[in-house]
Design a protein around this motif. Structure first.
Motif, short mmCIF file in Angstrom:
data_model
loop_
_atom_site.label_atom_id
_atom_site.label_comp_id
_atom_site.label_asym_id
_atom_site.label_seq_id
_atom_site.Cartn_x
_atom_site.Cartn_y
_atom_site.Cartn_z
N ARG A 1 60.27 33.63 76.03
CA ARG A 1 59.72 33.01 77.21
C ARG A 1 58.40 33.85 77.57
O ARG A 1 58.27 33.89 78.58
CB ARG A 1 60.70 32.66 78.14
CG ARG A 1 61.72 31.70 77.73
CD ARG A 1 62.63 31.60 78.96
NE ARG A 1 63.78 30.61 78.79
CZ ARG A 1 64.75 30.31 79.58
NH1 ARG A 1 64.99 30.81 80.72
NH2 ARG A 1 65.64 29.58 79.13
N ALA A 2 57.58 34.44 76.56
CA ALA A 2 56.50 35.09 76.99
C ALA A 2 55.41 34.85 76.07
O ALA A 2 55.52 34.83 74.91
CB ALA A 2 56.85 36.74 77.18
N SER A 3 54.09 34.58 76.53
CA SER A 3 52.87 34.64 75.90
C SER A 3 51.89 35.63 76.26
O SER A 3 51.96 36.13 77.57
CB SER A 3 52.63 33.31 75.84
OG SER A 3 53.55 32.38 75.29
N THR A 4 50.97 35.86 75.53
CA THR A 4 49.77 36.66 75.53
C THR A 4 48.62 35.98 75.11
O THR A 4 48.57 35.58 74.18
CB THR A 4 50.00 38.35 75.01
OG1 THR A 4 51.20 38.88 75.32
CG2 THR A 4 48.71 39.06 75.48
N LEU A 5 47.73 36.03 76.13
CA LEU A 5 46.26 35.36 76.05
C LEU A 5 45.33 36.44 76.13
O LEU A 5 45.09 37.10 77.13
CB LEU A 5 46.11 34.22 76.78
CG LEU A 5 45.10 33.34 76.92
CD1 LEU A 5 44.70 32.87 75.80
CD2 LEU A 5 44.79 32.58 77.82
N THR A 6 44.45 36.73 75.04
CA THR A 6 43.54 37.90 75.12
C THR A 6 42.08 37.30 75.11
O THR A 6 41.99 36.36 74.32
CB THR A 6 43.65 38.62 73.81
OG1 THR A 6 44.85 39.31 73.79
CG2 THR A 6 42.46 39.75 73.98
N LEU A 7 41.28 37.52 76.39
CA LEU A 7 39.95 36.94 76.48
C LEU A 7 39.08 37.94 75.86
O LEU A 7 39.01 39.17 76.01
CB LEU A 7 39.65 36.82 77.80
CG LEU A 7 40.73 35.99 78.77
CD1 LEU A 7 40.21 35.91 80.09
CD2 LEU A 7 40.93 34.56 78.12
N LEU A 8 38.35 37.56 75.13
CA LEU A 8 36.94 38.10 74.49
C LEU A 8 35.87 37.71 75.20
O LEU A 8 35.53 36.75 75.78
CB LEU A 8 36.87 37.78 72.94
CG LEU A 8 38.06 38.15 72.01
CD1 LEU A 8 37.95 37.66 70.70
CD2 LEU A 8 38.56 39.62 72.25
N PRO A 9 34.74 38.58 75.00
CA PRO A 9 33.33 38.62 75.84
C PRO A 9 32.86 37.22 75.43
O PRO A 9 32.98 36.98 74.21
CB PRO A 9 32.68 39.52 75.50
CG PRO A 9 33.68 40.66 75.01
CD PRO A 9 34.57 39.91 74.38
#
Length: 666
Positions: A633-641
């Motif tokens: 029940r875990a997710s990662t969302l990576t924001l790029l410029p």
């Protein structure tokens, strides 16, 4: 002497008096006599005696053993020194007397709900002595040292004009002339609004002296301030709190009517770049635009001073939608000026009663108004960032069904307006895909009743905090059902569990300014609403007390794990009542204990619709390489410029990007 019958009435309700009441009372008297006989007074004074005197009893005590009598002696001596022109000695003796007060008089003995005239009289005496002390300190030139005490007393006793005058003088001597004059305006507004009275001659004289920089106000003036400003600082009986119907001032000379009526106030501030270079015509055009929009929503502009505009809604007759119309006008103005890069707008909305002077139809003059809600609005506007609209707690309550808002800060009852409920056209974001991921996870957690942890990673300045703000706004504006959003930012400083404390305070509605008793009452009320066993509620309350901002001592390091476990249990129970979103911004700065519990929140929350969102810089993974890894029940969302074409991109939108835990295609 106190009659036996009075003692019996004080101990028992009339219908509950036992047949042996007098015997029980006699035994208690005998026990008290034994205790008193075993304890002599201070300094080998004679022990108090409880003697029989028909038709009851009398207590004989040495006057030196009664704090109130000792207090009065010190006060008499201090006032004599003050009258003799010896402020240093007067200050010392007055403080000796005031030091005898350890809190409210007889707080451990006076039953709640019982009004004792003697206690009220003693309380007023203490306030008079405090004013005498402040006068002595001012004569000694110690205006800096008493500023805090004076401010507290003036706020607690707003209609004691002598204390207000002393505060004005202290502020003036500290170089804060504007603040001194603001104190006068606030007390005048309060008196006029509530009683229809102007401040006394002394306070008006002091205001004039401040405006003209009278040399007698200086701390080192050759003429003692006690003599030069005697009318301003003289003791004047305080105005008592009014009770009864709102004040209505009759028609004056047949030209105007002044009434205290319910209104909503909108204060608008414009900030123009290079104001010195802006032409008067541009400023005039902007102010006309503000007035036109306000008028379109049914408001009446009362004043326009410089770049500030004050408008009232409800002047022509109060309506239930006055607060909403004021908020709608503020949002329309924000939309209007958002396209102008040279102008920034901020606005504040307050709701309450104000004393409004209405001109007759034959006169073209604008109405005028005074009232604490206007002062509160002006103070609030000073804290509003450019581009924001804030409103007071009263306005929030009046618009809860139509306006989405969140707490603006932790130190006051101010709310940031997010938008109108159901108004999707007013919602914009440059992170639509990422926002869709967060909203999708929330929907999934809500409809499946399962917890989830999502981590938003990104370099500084990439827009993590902005995405959180848009996510919170989208929940408030578009969510079909209520969702509790609890936000905190980790700073890496102070109490390690401060993040958990801020989230707890937000859930309970505790403000930083709340007294300890108020904060505890709010926590108790919040805990008692949760679906828990009664015994567990009591344990939860006791365990979470140290987390509150006003809780007292910090959490013992040995108890941190257990306290955080109870904190997580409260959030889970709260999510059983309604969906909960817990947001921790800058999680890379949070303490390890908080990160441990946040990471495991999705595993231990059972079937509650709980979404935990953490934003962090990439160094979070350097510090904790296994963060969220392998969890169902875990997710990662990576924001790029943002790309050079102005559009944003995230790793979540790219198929080749690795996802920890559950992946969601965007």
């Amino acid at each position: 002497m106190v009659a036996t019958s009075e003692l019996v009435e004080a101990l028992w309700e009339s219908e509950d008096v036992p047949a042996t009441a007098r015997k029980i009372l006699h035994n208690a008297i005998w026990g008290l006599r034994t205790i008193l006989a075993e304890n002599t007074g201070p300094g080998n004074h004679p022990a108090p005696e409880l003697v029989t005197k028909a038709p009851g009893y009398m207590l004989r005590v040495d006057p030196d053993d009664v704090d109130l009598l000792v207090f009065r002696r010190w006060v008499a001596a201090g006032r004599a020194e003050l009258a003799a022109g010896a402020p240093e000695e007067a200050s010392r003796r007055l403080r000796k007397g005031l030091d005898l007060w350890g809190g409210p008089l007889l707080a451990d003995l006076a039953e709640s709900g019982i009004t004792w005239p003697e206690l009220d009289a003693a309380r007023r005496d203490r306030l008079d002595v405090l004013e005498d002390l402040f006068e002595a300190e001012l004569e000694c030139g110690r205006h800096h040292s008493i500023l805090g005490e004076l401010t507290m007393m003036a706020e607690a006793e707003p209609w004691r004009e002598r204390a207000r005058g002393q505060l004005m003088l202290a502020l003036y001597r500290c170089g804060r002339q504007a603040d001194a004059l603001n104190v006068y305006e606030r007390v005048r507004s309060s008196l006029v609004e509530n009683l229809g009275l102007e401040p006394g001659h002394g306070l008006r004289t002091l205001q004039h002296a401040i405006l003209t920089h009278d040399p007698a106000l200086a701390a080192d003036a050759s003429t003692p301030p006690r003599e030069a400003l005697a009318p301003a600082l003289a003791r004047r009986p305080p105005v008592e709190q009014p009770a009864g119907a709102p004040l209505v001032v009759p028609r004056q000379g047949g030209t105007a009517v002044t009434e205290r009526i319910p209104v909503s106030a909108l204060l608008v501030g414009l900030r123009m770049d290079s104001l010195d270079e802006v032409s008067p015509g541009e400023i005039e055009t902007a102010l006309h635009t503000v007035e036109d929009v306000i008028t379109r929503f049914g408001g009446t502009v009362v004043a326009a001073i410089g770049s500030l505009t004050l408008a009232l809604f409800g002047v022509d007759g109060p309506g239930d939608d006055d607060p909403e119309r004021a908020v709608r006008a503020a949002l329309a103005l924000r939309e209007r000026f958002s396209v102008d890069a040279q102008t920034a707008l901020r606005a504040a909305v307050t709701t309450g009663r104000a004393l409004v002077r209405l001109s007759p139809a034959v006169e073209a003059g604008r109405p005028s108004a005074v009232g604490t809600l206007l002062d509160d609005g002006r103070a609030m506007l000073g804290r509003v960032p450019d581009g924001d609209v804030w409103m007071s707690g009263a306005a929030r309550l009046a618009t809860a069904a139509s306006v989405a808002a969140k707490s603006a800060d932790d130190s006051s009852d101010a709310w940031q307006v997010l938008g109108l409920l159901g108004d999707e056209t007013a919602f914009r974001t440059d992170r639509e895909h990422e926002l869709g991921v967060l909203n999708g996870l929330l929907d999934w957690a809500r409809h499946s009743s399962v917890p989830h942890l999502v981590t938003v990673l990104g370099a500084p300045g990439v827009g993590k905090s902005h995405l959180l703000a848009e996510f919170e706004r989208s929940i408030a504006v578009q969510s079909p059902a209520p969702v509790r959003v609890l936000t905190a930012r980790a700073t890496g400083e102070g109490e390690p569990l401060s993040v958990a404390g801020v989230i707890l305070a937000r859930y309970c509605g505790v403000l930083a300014e709340d007294a300890v008793e108020v904060a505890r009452a709010k926590l108790a009320a919040a805990v008692w609403r949760l679906p828990m066993a009664k015994a567990r509620r009591a344990q939860t309350y006791r365990r979470l007390l140290p987390l509150l901002p006003a809780g007292g001592a910090p959490v013992d390091p040995a108890d941190r794990v257990e306290v955080l476990n109870v904190w997580a249990e409260l959030l889970t129970a709260a999510a059983a009542l309604e969906p909960v979103v817990v947001v921790v911004d800058d999680a890379h700065r949070a303490a390890d204990a908080v990160l441990d519990r946040l990471e495991s929140l999705s595993d231990g929350a059972g079937t509650a619709p709980l979404l935990a969102v953490a934003t962090a810089r990439p160094e979070l993974l350097d510090r904790r390489p296994g963060w969220g890894g392998g969890k169902h029940r875990a997710s990662t969302l990576t924001l790029l410029p943002p790309r050079t074409d102005g559009s944003a991109v995230s790793a979540a939108a790219r198929p080749q990007a690795p996802w920890r835990g559950r992946s969601i295609a965007v």
